[in-house]
Design a protein around this motif. Structure first.
Motif, PDB file in Angstrom:
ATOM      1  N   GLU A  96      29.077  -0.451  35.672  1.00 28.60           N
ATOM      2  CA  GLU A  96      29.851  -1.415  34.711  1.00 28.60           C
ATOM      3  C   GLU A  96      29.378  -2.858  34.991  1.00 28.60           C
ATOM      4  OE1 GLU A  96      34.570  -1.367  34.533  1.00 28.60           O
ATOM      5  OE2 GLU A  96      33.937  -1.577  36.253  1.00 28.60           O
ATOM      6  N   ALA A  97      29.384  -3.432  33.735  1.00 27.14           N
ATOM      7  CA  ALA A  97      29.347  -4.931  33.640  1.00 27.14           C
ATOM      8  C   ALA A  97      30.458  -5.684  33.073  1.00 27.14           C
ATOM      9  CB  ALA A  97      28.254  -5.325  32.722  1.00 27.14           C
ATOM     10  N   VAL A  98      31.016  -6.494  33.608  1.00 31.37           N
ATOM     11  CA  VAL A  98      32.162  -7.378  33.379  1.00 31.37           C
ATOM     12  C   VAL A  98      31.913  -8.883  33.227  1.00 31.37           C
ATOM     13  CG1 VAL A  98      34.706  -7.666  33.550  1.00 31.37           C
ATOM     14  CG2 VAL A  98      33.649  -5.642  34.391  1.00 31.37           C
ATOM     15  N   CYS A  99      32.438  -9.318  31.858  1.00 25.96           N
ATOM     16  CA  CYS A  99      32.103 -10.782  31.652  1.00 25.96           C
ATOM     17  C   CYS A  99      33.459 -11.325  31.509  1.00 25.96           C
ATOM     18  CB  CYS A  99      31.118 -10.815  30.522  1.00 25.96           C
ATOM     19  SG  CYS A  99      31.096 -12.513  29.969  1.00 25.96           S
ATOM     20  N   LEU A 100      33.984 -12.166  32.187  1.00 23.86           N
ATOM     21  CA  LEU A 100      35.329 -13.162  32.092  1.00 23.86           C
ATOM     22  C   LEU A 100      34.718 -14.445  31.590  1.00 23.86           C
ATOM     23  CD1 LEU A 100      38.387 -13.196  31.905  1.00 23.86           C
ATOM     24  CD2 LEU A 100      38.077 -14.033  34.427  1.00 23.86           C
ATOM     25  N   GLU A 101      35.259 -15.027  30.464  1.00 19.53           N
ATOM     26  CA  GLU A 101      34.801 -16.150  29.659  1.00 19.53           C
ATOM     27  C   GLU A 101      35.918 -16.858  28.883  1.00 19.53           C
ATOM     28  OE1 GLU A 101      33.015 -18.456  29.384  1.00 19.53           O
ATOM     29  OE2 GLU A 101      31.010 -17.951  30.342  1.00 19.53           O
ATOM     30  N   THR A 102      35.823 -17.978  28.676  1.00 20.60           N
ATOM     31  CA  THR A 102      36.341 -18.563  27.630  1.00 20.60           C
ATOM     32  C   THR A 102      36.092 -18.358  26.323  1.00 20.60           C
ATOM     33  OG1 THR A 102      34.916 -20.133  27.533  1.00 20.60           O
ATOM     34  CG2 THR A 102      36.821 -20.793  28.915  1.00 20.60           C
ATOM     35  N   SER A 103      37.118 -18.276  25.311  1.00 23.63           N
ATOM     36  CA  SER A 103      36.864 -17.629  24.096  1.00 23.63           C
ATOM     37  C   SER A 103      37.718 -18.484  22.896  1.00 23.63           C
ATOM     38  CB  SER A 103      37.426 -16.199  23.855  1.00 23.63           C
ATOM     39  OG  SER A 103      36.729 -15.541  22.728  1.00 23.63           O
ATOM     40  N   GLN A 104      37.522 -18.020  21.747  1.00 25.52           N
ATOM     41  CA  GLN A 104      38.144 -18.821  20.568  1.00 25.52           C
ATOM     42  C   GLN A 104      39.296 -18.123  20.256  1.00 25.52           C
ATOM     43  OE1 GLN A 104      36.983 -21.421  19.485  1.00 25.52           O
ATOM     44  NE2 GLN A 104      35.058 -21.712  21.128  1.00 25.52           N
ATOM     45  N   PRO A 105      40.794 -18.643  20.096  1.00 21.36           N
ATOM     46  CA  PRO A 105      41.802 -17.940  19.783  1.00 21.36           C
ATOM     47  C   PRO A 105      41.712 -17.983  18.062  1.00 21.36           C
ATOM     48  CG  PRO A 105      42.256 -20.174  20.867  1.00 21.36           C
ATOM     49  CD  PRO A 105      40.828 -20.070  20.746  1.00 21.36           C
TER      50      PRO A 105
END
Length: 235
Positions: free
Chosen positions: A147-156
């Motif tokens: 499993e790969a997991v990416c936690l990031e800022t994003s665009q509302p």
């Protein structure tokens, strides 16, 4: 190193001492809750091996160590020695012999194929020169089914909120950097990397193009951040 790598490296070497405090200020203390929620969804088991790419000061690395247990193996990798020094103090304070923090490049992970059950990257993918190469490297070092997991800022996506979010990142965040970390330019650059980052569906597609399957994501704070989960195909 490329120009972007040099710039990012200089930024994080300079702000390392204030990094944890600024993360809490910028996210209104929410980044820790997001990470805890992500950990609840991950498939890690005691005894597993996990890699935290762009680990910074190792907060997520420590959470992975809790999940993998004393019989597991957890590696945190970052290219900023100053950030890792702070992380190493945390590891010593927590007495976690299963954790190793190393200097390395996310573009060329120094591990054999099929080495880890899980690979994470938190608020780091937006800073690499070639995110597709990093995604491919994450896929390479995962074990089949891993499993790969990416936690990031994003665009509302919500009208109105998106405009407020953009103003916050473009104008307010650099000012907070000046007030609390004496680092206006560094935090102005970090908001630039955030604003140019792919949206949630585009990032999902990039993980799929990188060889992952069953990719899904969930949003936090009205879409201001997102966690993507992706799985390496079974052999």
């Amino acid at each position: 190193m490329t120009t972007k790598e040099e710039k990012v490296h200089q930024v994080f070497e300079r702000i390392s001492g204030q990094y944890d405090k600024m993360n809490s200020i910028i996210s209104f203390q929410r980044h820790k809750a997001w990470r805890r929620r992500v950990m609840e969804w991950m498939r890690l088991q005691p005894g597993d091996a996990a890699l935290d790419v762009c680990c910074g000061t190792a907060d997520w690395t420590l959470s992975l160590a809790d999940a993998c247990g004393q019989n597991g193996r957890v590696v945190g990798l970052d290219f900023s020695e100053n950030m890792l020094d702070i992380g190493r103090e945390k590891v010593r304070d927590e007495a976690l012999p299963q954790v190793e923090l190393i200097v390395g490049n996310a573009m060329e992970l120094p591990f054999a194929d099929d080495s880890f059950e899980a690979v994470t990257i938190g608020f780091g993918l937006r800073n690499v020169p070639d995110m597709d190469q990093v995604i491919q490297e994450m896929q390479r070092v995962l074990k089949p089914g891993g499993e790969a997991v990416c936690l990031e800022t994003s665009q509302p996506e919500v009208p109105g909120y998106k405009q407020v979010y953009n103003m916050y990142f473009q104008r307010v965040m650099p000012l907070l950097g000046r007030m609390f970390a004496k680092s206006y330019d560094e935090y102005a650059w970090l908001q630039e990397s955030t604003m140019s980052f792919p949206d949630k569906d585009a990032l999902k597609a990039r993980f799929e193009a990188g060889g992952f399957q069953n990719v899904w994501y969930t949003s936090f704070a009205g879409g201001a951040a997102a966690a993507h989960f992706a799985y390496k195909p079974e052999v």
